[in-house]
Design an enzyme around this catalytic site. Structure first.
Site, PDB file in Angstrom:
ATOM      1  N   ASN A   9       0.764  -1.135   0.001  1.00  0.00           N
ATOM      2  CA  ASN A   9       0.091  -0.201   0.036  1.00  0.00           C
ATOM      3  C   ASN A   9       0.951   1.239  -0.043  1.00  0.00           C
ATOM      4  O   ASN A   9       1.516   1.433   1.061  1.00  0.00           O
ATOM      5  CB  ASN A   9      -0.836  -0.074   1.154  1.00  0.00           C
ATOM      6  CG  ASN A   9      -1.815   1.079   1.291  1.00  0.00           C
ATOM      7  OD1 ASN A   9      -1.899   2.216   0.489  1.00  0.00           O
ATOM      8  ND2 ASN A   9      -2.504   1.241   2.674  1.00  0.00           N
ATOM      9  N   LYS A  11       0.006   4.185  -0.027  1.00  0.00           N
ATOM     10  CA  LYS A  11      -0.770   5.497   0.414  1.00  0.00           C
ATOM     11  C   LYS A  11      -0.503   6.599  -0.442  1.00  0.00           C
ATOM     12  O   LYS A  11      -0.606   6.469  -1.654  1.00  0.00           O
ATOM     13  CB  LYS A  11      -0.208   5.615   1.620  1.00  0.00           C
ATOM     14  CG  LYS A  11      -0.238   4.274   2.768  1.00  0.00           C
ATOM     15  CD  LYS A  11      -0.106   4.577   4.157  1.00  0.00           C
ATOM     16  CE  LYS A  11      -0.214   3.078   4.882  1.00  0.00           C
ATOM     17  NZ  LYS A  11      -0.054   3.159   6.396  1.00  0.00           N
ATOM     18  N   HIS A  94      -9.483   0.808   5.057  1.00  0.00           N
ATOM     19  CA  HIS A  94      -8.238   1.207   5.751  1.00  0.00           C
ATOM     20  C   HIS A  94      -8.421   2.154   6.968  1.00  0.00           C
ATOM     21  O   HIS A  94      -9.295   2.809   6.814  1.00  0.00           O
ATOM     22  CB  HIS A  94      -7.189   1.869   4.720  1.00  0.00           C
ATOM     23  CG  HIS A  94      -5.754   1.917   5.201  1.00  0.00           C
ATOM     24  ND1 HIS A  94      -5.101   2.774   6.170  1.00  0.00           N
ATOM     25  CD2 HIS A  94      -4.741   0.680   5.017  1.00  0.00           C
ATOM     26  CE1 HIS A  94      -4.077   2.319   6.590  1.00  0.00           C
ATOM     27  NE2 HIS A  94      -3.761   1.318   5.811  1.00  0.00           N
ATOM     28  N   GLU A  96      -6.678   4.559   8.219  1.00  0.00           N
ATOM     29  CA  GLU A  96      -6.687   5.878   7.983  1.00  0.00           C
ATOM     30  C   GLU A  96      -7.942   6.481   7.411  1.00  0.00           C
ATOM     31  O   GLU A  96      -8.113   7.597   7.931  1.00  0.00           O
ATOM     32  CB  GLU A  96      -5.208   6.057   6.997  1.00  0.00           C
ATOM     33  CG  GLU A  96      -4.024   5.798   7.730  1.00  0.00           C
ATOM     34  CD  GLU A  96      -2.894   5.185   6.798  1.00  0.00           C
ATOM     35  OE1 GLU A  96      -2.804   5.249   5.632  1.00  0.00           O
ATOM     36  OE2 GLU A  96      -1.925   4.788   7.429  1.00  0.00           O
ATOM     37  N   GLU A 164      -5.040  -5.018  10.511  1.00  0.00           N
ATOM     38  CA  GLU A 164      -4.057  -4.220  10.886  1.00  0.00           C
ATOM     39  C   GLU A 164      -4.224  -3.354  11.937  1.00  0.00           C
ATOM     40  O   GLU A 164      -5.035  -2.451  11.996  1.00  0.00           O
ATOM     41  CB  GLU A 164      -4.089  -3.055   9.599  1.00  0.00           C
ATOM     42  CG  GLU A 164      -3.859  -3.718   8.243  1.00  0.00           C
ATOM     43  CD  GLU A 164      -3.199  -2.683   7.243  1.00  0.00           C
ATOM     44  OE1 GLU A 164      -1.927  -2.718   6.695  1.00  0.00           O
ATOM     45  OE2 GLU A 164      -3.999  -1.689   6.926  1.00  0.00           O
ATOM     46  N   GLY A 170       2.684   2.226  10.602  1.00  0.00           N
ATOM     47  CA  GLY A 170       3.594   3.535  10.614  1.00  0.00           C
ATOM     48  C   GLY A 170       4.426   3.941  11.810  1.00  0.00           C
ATOM     49  O   GLY A 170       5.051   4.801  11.912  1.00  0.00           O
ATOM     50  N   SER A 210       3.829  -2.116  10.072  1.00  0.00           N
ATOM     51  CA  SER A 210       5.117  -1.907  10.532  1.00  0.00           C
ATOM     52  C   SER A 210       5.792  -3.235   9.957  1.00  0.00           C
ATOM     53  O   SER A 210       6.948  -3.629  10.507  1.00  0.00           O
ATOM     54  CB  SER A 210       5.596  -1.732  11.625  1.00  0.00           C
ATOM     55  OG  SER A 210       5.045  -0.391  12.019  1.00  0.00           O
TER      56      SER A 210
END
Ligand code: 13P
Length: 247
Positions: A9, A11, A94, A96, A164, A170, A210
Site C-alpha cells: 500500500n 498510500k 483502511h 486511515e 492491521e 507506521g 510495520s
C-alpha cells in the site's frame, strides 16, 4: 492451502520519478517464492501507468473507491471506473480512512458489497486502536468490523481480510508473531461460526503494520498469517524480501 498474499500500500506517496523507480525495483527484483500473489496499490493518478509498466505477475489495487454507482460525487472514483481500467483489486476500510475520513463499519460494509458486485476483488481492512487493545476489546472491535461486511455479502471468494492493528501502522511497532497469530486465529474462528467453515478455511487473513524484511519471515510462519499488507516498506527494495517470505 491458502495462497500467500503480499500487498504493497503506497498510500499518498510518490512523484512520477519515484513511481518509475519503485516499478523498476519491482520489475528487476528476484522473486524466489513460488506460490505468492503480489498486489501493489499506488495512488489513483498513477494506477494506469503502473499497471502498464509492471511485470505481469504483479497486480495492482486502488486504495479506495466510491460506495455506489458514479455520478454527482465530486472527487470520488467509482468501482465501475476501476473495472473499466482493468484494475482488479481495491483496498477498502483502511484505518486511515476510518479514522481521518469518518468511514463507519456500515459504510465500509456497503463499499465492500458494491465493489464485489462490480467484479472487483477486495482487500478489506480491520484492526483495533491501542486504547481498544488496552481495554481488552480487540476481538470485539475486529468482529464488529468484520460483521458489518458479513451482513452485506455472501460470497467471500474475492475477499482478503487485512488485520492491521492501528498501533502498529507506521509506528515501527510491529505486532509480535504471537499477537498477530492470536487475532488471526480468533478472526478465522469468528468466520467459522458466523459465516461458514468453508469461508473460514479459504479466506486469506493477512497482517499489516510495520512489516519489514526483518520481521516478515517469523510472522509468515504463523499458521493463520496468510500474507501481508505493507505500507512504508513497500516503497523500498526490501518489499522483494517480504514477498520472498511467503510460506
Ligand atoms: P506500515 O507498513 O507503514 O506500518 O503501514 C501498514 C499499512 O497501513 C498498510 O495498509
Amino acid at each position: 492451502g491458502r495462497k500467500f498474499f503480499v500487498g504493497g500500500n503506497w498510500k499518498c506517496n510518490g512523484t512520477t520519478d519515484q513511481v518509475d523507480k519503485i516499478v523498476k525495483v519491482l520489475n528487476d527484483g528476484k522473486i524466489t517464492a513460488t506460490n505468492v500473489e503480489v498486489v501493489v496499490s499506488p495512488p489513483y493518478v498513477f494506477l494506469p501507468t503502473v499497471k502498464a509498466s509492471l511485470r505481469p505477475e504483479i497486480q495492482v489495487a486502488a486504495q479506495n473507491c466510491w460506495v455506489k454507482k458514479g455520478g454527482a460525487f465530486t472527487g470520488e472514483v467509482s468501482a465501475e471506473m476501476l473495472v473499466n481500467l482493468g484494475i482488479p483489486w481495491v483496498i477498502l476500510g483502511h484505518s486511515e480512512r476510518r479514522a481521518l475520513l469518518g468511514e463507519s463499519n456500515e459504510f465500509v460494509g456497503d463499499k465492500v458489497a458494491y465493489a464485489l458486485a462490480q467484479g472487483l476483488k477486495v482487500i478489506a481492512c480491520v484492526g483495533e486502536t491501542l486504547e481498544q487493545r488496552e481495554a481488552g476489546s480487540t476481538m470485539d472491535v475486529v468482529a464488529a468490523q468484520t460483521k458489518a461486511i458479513a451482513d452485506k455479502i455472501t460470497d467471500w471468494s474475492n475477499v482478503v481480510i487485512a488485520y492491521e492493528p492501528v498501533w502498529a501502522i507506521g509506528t515501527g511497532k510491529v505486532a509480535t508473531p504471537a499477537q498477530a497469530q492470536e487475532v488471526h486465529a480468533n478472526l478465522r474462528d469468528w468466520l467459522k461460526t458466523k459465516v461458514s467453515p468453508e469461508v473460514a478455511e479459504t479466506t486469506r487473513i493477512i497482517y499489516g503494520g510495520s512489516v519489514t524484511g526483518a520481521s516478515a519471515n517469523e510472522l509468515a510462519a504463523q499458521p493463520d498469517v496468510d500474507g501481508f499488507l505493507v505500507g512504508g516498506a513497500s516503497l523500498k527494495p526490501e518489499f522483494i524480501d517480504i514477498i520472498n517470505a511467503a510460506s
